[in-house]
Design a protein around this motif. Structure first.
Motif, PDB file in Angstrom:
ATOM      1  N   LEU A  11       0.827  -1.206   0.000  1.00 19.26           N
ATOM      2  CA  LEU A  11       0.000   0.000   0.000  1.00 19.26           C
ATOM      3  C   LEU A  11       0.863   1.259   0.000  1.00 19.26           C
ATOM      4  O   LEU A  11       0.548   2.234  -0.690  1.00 19.26           O
ATOM      5  N   LEU A  12       1.961   1.237   0.734  1.00 18.61           N
ATOM      6  CA  LEU A  12       2.867   2.389   0.717  1.00 18.61           C
ATOM      7  C   LEU A  12       3.444   2.603  -0.677  1.00 18.61           C
ATOM      8  O   LEU A  12       3.648   3.747  -1.111  1.00 18.61           O
ATOM      9  N   SER A  13       3.677   1.511  -1.400  1.00 19.09           N
ATOM     10  CA  SER A  13       4.250   1.621  -2.747  1.00 19.09           C
ATOM     11  C   SER A  13       3.267   2.253  -3.732  1.00 19.09           C
ATOM     12  O   SER A  13       3.660   2.684  -4.810  1.00 19.09           O
ATOM     13  N   GLN A  14       1.988   2.298  -3.362  1.00 17.12           N
ATOM     14  CA  GLN A  14       0.958   2.835  -4.247  1.00 17.12           C
ATOM     15  C   GLN A  14       0.584   4.280  -3.922  1.00 17.12           C
ATOM     16  O   GLN A  14      -0.315   4.851  -4.549  1.00 17.12           O
ATOM     17  N   GLU A  64       9.786   5.853   1.364  1.00 18.22           N
ATOM     18  CA  GLU A  64      10.726   5.340   0.371  1.00 18.22           C
ATOM     19  C   GLU A  64      11.217   3.944   0.759  1.00 18.22           C
ATOM     20  O   GLU A  64      11.341   3.057  -0.090  1.00 18.22           O
ATOM     21  N   LEU A  65      11.469   3.741   2.048  1.00 20.30           N
ATOM     22  CA  LEU A  65      11.900   2.424   2.517  1.00 20.30           C
ATOM     23  C   LEU A  65      10.794   1.395   2.287  1.00 20.30           C
ATOM     24  O   LEU A  65      11.062   0.276   1.837  1.00 20.30           O
ATOM     25  N   GLY A  66       9.549   1.766   2.571  1.00 17.95           N
ATOM     26  CA  GLY A  66       8.434   0.861   2.345  1.00 17.95           C
ATOM     27  C   GLY A  66       8.324   0.446   0.892  1.00 17.95           C
ATOM     28  O   GLY A  66       8.085  -0.728   0.579  1.00 17.95           O
ATOM     29  N   LYS A  67       8.523   1.403  -0.006  1.00 19.02           N
ATOM     30  CA  LYS A  67       8.458   1.102  -1.444  1.00 19.02           C
ATOM     31  C   LYS A  67       9.593   0.169  -1.860  1.00 19.02           C
ATOM     32  O   LYS A  67       9.392  -0.763  -2.648  1.00 19.02           O
ATOM     33  N   LYS A  68      10.776   0.399  -1.316  1.00 21.34           N
ATOM     34  CA  LYS A  68      11.926  -0.463  -1.635  1.00 21.34           C
ATOM     35  C   LYS A  68      11.710  -1.881  -1.098  1.00 21.34           C
ATOM     36  O   LYS A  68      12.066  -2.864  -1.752  1.00 21.34           O
ATOM     37  N   GLU A  94      11.491 -10.980  -5.406  1.00 23.95           N
ATOM     38  CA  GLU A  94      12.224 -12.032  -4.684  1.00 23.95           C
ATOM     39  C   GLU A  94      13.726 -11.750  -4.663  1.00 23.95           C
ATOM     40  O   GLU A  94      14.563 -12.649  -4.816  1.00 23.95           O
ATOM     41  N   ASP A  95      14.043 -10.487  -4.445  1.00 21.96           N
ATOM     42  CA  ASP A  95      15.430 -10.043  -4.336  1.00 21.96           C
ATOM     43  C   ASP A  95      15.805 -10.062  -2.852  1.00 21.96           C
ATOM     44  O   ASP A  95      15.752  -9.046  -2.158  1.00 21.96           O
ATOM     45  N   PHE A  96      16.149 -11.237  -2.364  1.00 27.67           N
ATOM     46  CA  PHE A  96      16.343 -11.409  -0.935  1.00 27.67           C
ATOM     47  C   PHE A  96      17.609 -10.735  -0.412  1.00 27.67           C
ATOM     48  O   PHE A  96      17.662 -10.343   0.760  1.00 27.67           O
ATOM     49  N   LYS A  97      18.616 -10.597  -1.256  1.00 26.69           N
ATOM     50  CA  LYS A  97      19.830  -9.883  -0.826  1.00 26.69           C
ATOM     51  C   LYS A  97      19.514  -8.431  -0.513  1.00 26.69           C
ATOM     52  O   LYS A  97      19.968  -7.871   0.488  1.00 26.69           O
ATOM     53  N   THR A  98      18.720  -7.813  -1.386  1.00 24.13           N
ATOM     54  CA  THR A  98      18.325  -6.426  -1.142  1.00 24.13           C
ATOM     55  C   THR A  98      17.442  -6.325   0.097  1.00 24.13           C
ATOM     56  O   THR A  98      17.570  -5.397   0.898  1.00 24.13           O
ATOM     57  N   LEU A  99      16.540  -7.295   0.265  1.00 27.41           N
ATOM     58  CA  LEU A  99      15.686  -7.301   1.459  1.00 27.41           C
ATOM     59  C   LEU A  99      16.532  -7.343   2.732  1.00 27.41           C
ATOM     60  O   LEU A  99      16.253  -6.627   3.695  1.00 27.41           O
ATOM     61  N   LEU A 137      18.045  -3.950   3.288  1.00 26.87           N
ATOM     62  CA  LEU A 137      17.025  -2.986   3.733  1.00 26.87           C
ATOM     63  C   LEU A 137      16.618  -3.232   5.176  1.00 26.87           C
ATOM     64  O   LEU A 137      16.251  -2.295   5.897  1.00 26.87           O
ATOM     65  N   ALA A 138      16.700  -4.493   5.598  1.00 23.21           N
ATOM     66  CA  ALA A 138      16.312  -4.841   6.969  1.00 23.21           C
ATOM     67  C   ALA A 138      17.194  -4.161   8.006  1.00 23.21           C
ATOM     68  O   ALA A 138      16.806  -4.019   9.171  1.00 23.21           O
ATOM     69  N   LYS A 139      18.371  -3.721   7.595  1.00 22.03           N
ATOM     70  CA  LYS A 139      19.299  -3.069   8.513  1.00 22.03           C
ATOM     71  C   LYS A 139      19.055  -1.552   8.588  1.00 22.03           C
ATOM     72  O   LYS A 139      19.732  -0.848   9.333  1.00 22.03           O
ATOM     73  N   SER A 140      18.096  -1.055   7.817  1.00 23.37           N
ATOM     74  CA  SER A 140      17.813   0.382   7.787  1.00 23.37           C
ATOM     75  C   SER A 140      17.240   0.856   9.115  1.00 23.37           C
ATOM     76  O   SER A 140      16.340   0.225   9.684  1.00 23.37           O
ATOM     77  N   GLU A 141      17.756   1.979   9.606  1.00 20.44           N
ATOM     78  CA  GLU A 141      17.217   2.554  10.833  1.00 20.44           C
ATOM     79  C   GLU A 141      15.882   3.211  10.518  1.00 20.44           C
ATOM     80  O   GLU A 141      15.753   3.973   9.571  1.00 20.44           O
ATOM     81  N   ASN A 142      14.881   2.893  11.311  1.00 20.50           N
ATOM     82  CA  ASN A 142      13.565   3.493  11.108  1.00 20.50           C
ATOM     83  C   ASN A 142      12.723   3.266  12.353  1.00 20.50           C
ATOM     84  O   ASN A 142      13.060   2.450  13.198  1.00 20.50           O
ATOM     85  N   GLN A 143      11.609   3.992  12.454  1.00 20.09           N
ATOM     86  CA  GLN A 143      10.708   3.851  13.597  1.00 20.09           C
ATOM     87  C   GLN A 143       9.316   3.386  13.164  1.00 20.09           C
ATOM     88  O   GLN A 143       8.385   3.382  13.959  1.00 20.09           O
ATOM     89  N   ILE A 144       9.181   2.995  11.913  1.00 20.57           N
ATOM     90  CA  ILE A 144       7.868   2.618  11.378  1.00 20.57           C
ATOM     91  C   ILE A 144       7.735   1.104  11.208  1.00 20.57           C
ATOM     92  O   ILE A 144       6.678   0.530  11.468  1.00 20.57           O
ATOM     93  N   PHE A 145       8.803   0.455  10.785  1.00 26.44           N
ATOM     94  CA  PHE A 145       8.768  -0.998  10.538  1.00 26.44           C
ATOM     95  C   PHE A 145       9.499  -1.705  11.670  1.00 26.44           C
ATOM     96  O   PHE A 145      10.724  -1.853  11.641  1.00 26.44           O
TER      97      PHE A 145
END
Length: 236
Positions: free
Chosen positions: A101-104, A151-155, A163-168, A171-179
């Motif tokens: 939904l964020l990507s939209q 932007e992080l949600g869209k990525k 199915e780009d698990f390396k990128t996932l 991204l999982a290491k990104s600092e954020n307070q939403i996810f």
């Protein structure tokens, strides 16, 4: 200047049942997809999703359009400059839907986005124990979704859908307070898509017990996925 409207995007009908008398129905959108399973590539997205849901869950033709696509259209039609509150839990099921939904989101509409958080606990209960009287408290503790979060949600969605698990994992290491618990969520996704989760579930499934008893065991050990009984039946 008139006050901006507020819209509430809910993660399913159970939450709607709890909050149906709290918010104006016209400003409530219910997301009923389960993007944790089935095809998610952008090409022919809606046609593929409908085909998958109809075949997997034996739904009648027309139900998907009425219950999913029409609600998504309502989401796209949210008035510009509105406040939009996303009521999504921390588990894999909800997070993938949330990313989509964020990507939209149309940046030109200048929406004011917020995430409403469930009370966090180790059992991944999410909003299951939510009472209507709790809604105001949770709204006060919601956090604004800033441009970097969007932007992080869209990525996250793009990496998941491809199915780009390396990128996932990156991204999982990104600092954020939403996810919240993003690293755990991503690890769980990779286990699911690799087929390892299915193997584990088959090992712990006890044929001498009823499905209901097995379901409780699976929920306890794999609550991070947020699976319902239908998803478990598909996996085992």
């Amino acid at each position: 200047m008139p006050a901006s409207k507020s819209f509430h995007v809910l993660n399913g009908d159970c939450l709607l049942e709890n909050l149906q008398y709290v918010f104006d129905k016209k400003n409530t959108i219910v997301w009923r997809e389960c993007l944790i399973e089935g095809p998610v590539l952008i090409k022919n997205f809606w046609a593929n999703r409908e085909k998958f849901i109809l075949e997997t869950y034996s739904e009648c033709k027309g139900i998907y359009s009425r219950k999913v696509i029409s609600e998504f259209q309502n989401f796209l039609n949210i008035d510009a400059s509105s406040d939009v509150y996303f009521w999504f839990e921390d588990d894999v099921f909800c997070q993938i839907n949330f990313w989509f939904l964020l990507s939209q989101i149309d940046a030109n509409k200048e929406l004011k986005l917020h995430r409403v958080f469930p009370i966090q606990d180790e059992q991944w209960n999410g909003f299951s124990r939510l009472k209507p009287t709790d809604a105001e408290v949770l709204l006060k503790t919601s956090k604004p979704i800033k441009s970097k979060d969007l932007e992080l949600g869209k990525k996250l969605w793009n990496a998941y859908s491809e199915e780009d698990f390396k990128t996932l994992e990156l991204l999982a290491k990104s600092e954020n307070q939403i996810f919240r618990q993003l690293d755990e969520v991503v690890k769980a996704i990779i286990k699911l898509k690799s087929g390892n989760l299915k193997k584990e579930l088959k090992l712990i499934y006890q044929t001498e017990k009823s499905f209901e008893e097995n379901f409780k065991i699976i929920q306890y050990h794999y609550g991070i996925y947020g699976f319902g009984d239908l998803q478990i039946k598909n996996l085992i």
